[in-house]
Enzyme design. Structure first.
Site, PDB file in Angstrom:
ATOM      1  N   LYS A  78      21.468 -43.607  16.670  1.00  0.00           N
ATOM      2  CA  LYS A  78      21.423 -42.248  16.114  1.00  0.00           C
ATOM      3  C   LYS A  78      20.225 -42.099  15.173  1.00  0.00           C
ATOM      4  O   LYS A  78      19.886 -43.039  14.434  1.00  0.00           O
ATOM      5  CB  LYS A  78      22.725 -41.977  15.356  1.00  0.00           C
ATOM      6  CG  LYS A  78      22.870 -40.560  14.807  1.00  0.00           C
ATOM      7  CD  LYS A  78      24.248 -40.388  14.162  1.00  0.00           C
ATOM      8  CE  LYS A  78      24.456 -38.990  13.625  1.00  0.00           C
ATOM      9  NZ  LYS A  78      25.797 -38.800  13.038  1.00  0.00           N
ATOM     10  N   SER A 153      28.514 -35.019  14.855  1.00  0.00           N
ATOM     11  CA  SER A 153      27.083 -34.900  14.925  1.00  0.00           C
ATOM     12  C   SER A 153      26.393 -35.950  15.793  1.00  0.00           C
ATOM     13  O   SER A 153      25.233 -35.757  16.173  1.00  0.00           O
ATOM     14  CB  SER A 153      26.486 -34.980  13.515  1.00  0.00           C
ATOM     15  OG  SER A 153      26.794 -36.217  12.909  1.00  0.00           O
ATOM     16  N   SER A 177      32.129 -37.576  13.081  1.00  0.00           N
ATOM     17  CA  SER A 177      30.924 -37.509  13.913  1.00  0.00           C
ATOM     18  C   SER A 177      30.744 -38.608  14.945  1.00  0.00           C
ATOM     19  O   SER A 177      29.868 -38.505  15.800  1.00  0.00           O
ATOM     20  CB  SER A 177      29.681 -37.478  13.033  1.00  0.00           C
ATOM     21  OG  SER A 177      29.478 -36.175  12.589  1.00  0.00           O
TER      22      SER A 177
HETATM   23  N1  GLN Z   1      31.682 -32.087  11.800  1.00  0.00           N
HETATM   24  C1  GLN Z   1      31.759 -32.601  10.478  1.00  0.00           C
HETATM   25  C2  GLN Z   1      30.787 -31.860   9.581  1.00  0.00           C
HETATM   26  O1  GLN Z   1      30.189 -30.962  10.042  1.00  0.00           O
HETATM   27  C3  GLN Z   1      31.532 -34.077  10.459  1.00  0.00           C
HETATM   28  C4  GLN Z   1      30.137 -34.508  10.327  1.00  0.00           C
HETATM   29  C5  GLN Z   1      29.956 -36.002  10.293  1.00  0.00           C
HETATM   30  O2  GLN Z   1      30.908 -36.762  10.440  1.00  0.00           O
HETATM   31  N2  GLN Z   1      28.736 -36.423  10.031  1.00  0.00           N
HETATM   32  O3  GLN Z   1      30.642 -32.147   8.448  1.00  0.00           O
END
Ligand code: GLN
Length: 467
Positions: A78, A153, A177
């Site tokens: 990532k 994400s 994410s």
């Molecule tokens: N979807 C969640 C957010 O928008 C989780 C993001 C993440 O785990 N980096 O914060």
């Protein structure tokens, strides 16, 4: 031709050591797939230009009889995890052209085993989002239906594994994410006990929530990567040596708690609920006992997360000022440079910096941030109480399958999709998402299992026995 579709890390290791194919041939098979499919999917932001050299090094180790299970295994990383000497940007324009000066601890550990890094994958900007639509470099498309999102994400990592553009990947999980994109793409995603994997070299979002975690095709593969990257690290004072608790070797006698009141709310998709109930039935048939549990404070989890996370993110992102990292836009004077450079942040990142700054400001600290911390303690206590009665808690990973690209236009509806994943980050407990079925239209769905702090291996063992 290497059968990438049915390949796992374990199988690949067997083939590499037997000489059925070399690490170079394996890497080339993935590069060929990337060449064919990445233009459409946009899973990778960059494919490294030295993949063949890395693979040749791995082949030397294999030939010398020094192969370990990750030697020569092609991975996707990532774009918020640092690899020394390579670009890293958290899919943000504010880090455009930035080159990592050191290796993240997780990367160093994988390098030591001879893993091969194929490239860096797309994600929501600074990991803020649940669809990869917040990337400054375009959305990643779901390999199961390219009109839909991959989740996020870590959407690029999940898509890469699902489309055979990598054998496994690293993502990061602050509120889901790793698990949510894994469920949208039909692969396995694991978030450890907080601190079990060092955060050194992970571009910070919410430091008390962030976890680096694997995305893979099987639970066994996710475990192989986790076993390599975990451990206490002098470079992250919150990291811990995991003392493993209560290794559930089999599913028999296991009590699984289901917070029904929390799950059966109006926002849940009927097909998700049906699939979830079928998964419970499978667990029951395998010998587990399913019981209803009550986690009353879960109703506050989402609100609590969307205060603590932006609060921490707003302070973490203060460092991107055009002086220390990435590009600097010159204006008329120093402060003007700062504003111009900070305007490189995308809308969702700006929104969270504003929210976080607000909840931390003198007049509102007690009303918001202080309350969220209190709610966090309650949520932790609720989990501890329930884990005195059951070994594992089961919930769906996401209330819906992957949505259409562009479908969720207001940020709040996107936040609501995190309802089942943020709890594990708030409580600091391990959680795994495993593929559990598909909708009629063929979209993957995920089952999420959570265990108490230190129950990481227990989750692996339970999942390996039935999924
Ligand atoms: N979807 C969640 C957010 O928008 C989780 C993001 C993440 O785990 N980096 O914060």
């Amino acid at each position: 031709m290497i059968d990438l579709k049915n390949l796992t890390i374990k199988k690949a290791h067997g083939h590499l050591t037997k000489g059925d194919f070399s690490a170079l041939e394996l890497a080339e098979a993935y590069l060929k797939n990337i060449e064919a499919k990445n233009k459409e999917l946009n899973a990778y932001l960059e494919v490294f230009n030295d993949v063949r050299e890395q693979a040749k090094e791995a082949d030397k180790r294999i030939k010398a009889g020094k192969a370990e299970v990750l030697t020569g295994i092609p991975l996707a990383i990532k774009d918020n995890i640092l690899i020394q000497g390579r670009r890293v940007g958290a899919a943000s324009k504010i880090l455009d052209g930035y080159v990592a000066p050191y290796d993240a601890t997780a990367i160093k550990k994988l390098k030591d085993k001879g893993a091969v890094f194929l490239g860096r994958t797309n994600c929501d900007e600074f990991a803020m989002g649940g669809s990869t639509e917040n990337s400054a470099y375009g959305v990643t498309k779901n390999p199961h239906d390219t009109s839909r999102v991959t989740g996020g994400s870590s959407g690029g990592s999940a898509a890469a594994v699902a489309a055979d553009l990598a054998l496994a990947a690293l993502g990061s999980d602050t509120g889901g994410s790793v698990r949510q994109p894994a469920s949208f793409c039909g692969v396995v995603g694991f978030k450890s006990t907080y601190g079990a994997v060092s955060r050194n070299g992970l571009i910070a979002m919410g430091s008390s929530l962030d976890c680096v975690g694997p995305i893979a095709k099987t639970t066994e593969d996710a475990e192989i990567i986790f076993d390599c990257i975990c451990g206490k690290d002098a470079l992250d004072s919150t990291s811990i040596e995991l003392s493993t608790i209560n290794l559930q070797r089999s599913i028999k006698e296991l009590k699984i708690g289901v917070p029904r009141n929390f799950i059966e709310t109006e926002g849940i998709d009927a097909e998700v609920l049906k699939d979830f109930n079928e998964s419970l039935l499978r667990l029951k048939k395998a010998g587990a006992k399913i019981v209803d549990v009550d986690l009353p404070s879960l109703q506050y989890a989402l609100a609590c997360y969307y205060i603590i996370m932006p609060a921490e993110a707003s302070t973490n992102l203060a460092r991107f000022d055009g002086v220390k990292y990435g590009p600097r836009i010159s204006g008329t004077n120093g402060i003007n440079d700062y504003f111009k450079t900070r305007a490189l942040f995308g809308p969702e990142v700006r929104r969270r910096i504003l929210l976080g700054t607000y909840v931390l400001s003198a007049g509102y600290y007690d009303a918001y941030y202080g309350k969220a911390l209190a709610a966090r303690s309650r949520i932790r206590m609720d989990f501890e109480n329930v884990f005195n009665k059951v070994g594992i808690i089961a919930v769906p990973t996401s209330p819906t399958p992957a949505w259409k690209i562009g479908e969720k236009t207001d940020p709040l509806s996107m936040y609501l999709a995190d309802i089942f994943t943020v709890t594990a980050n708030i409580a600091g407990i391990p959680a795994i998402s495993v593929p559990s079925g598909k909708t009629k239209a063929g979209l993957p769905l995920g089952l999420q299992l959570m265990a108490p702090v230190g129950g990481d291996e227990k989750l692996f063992n339970v999942c390996k026995s039935i999924f």
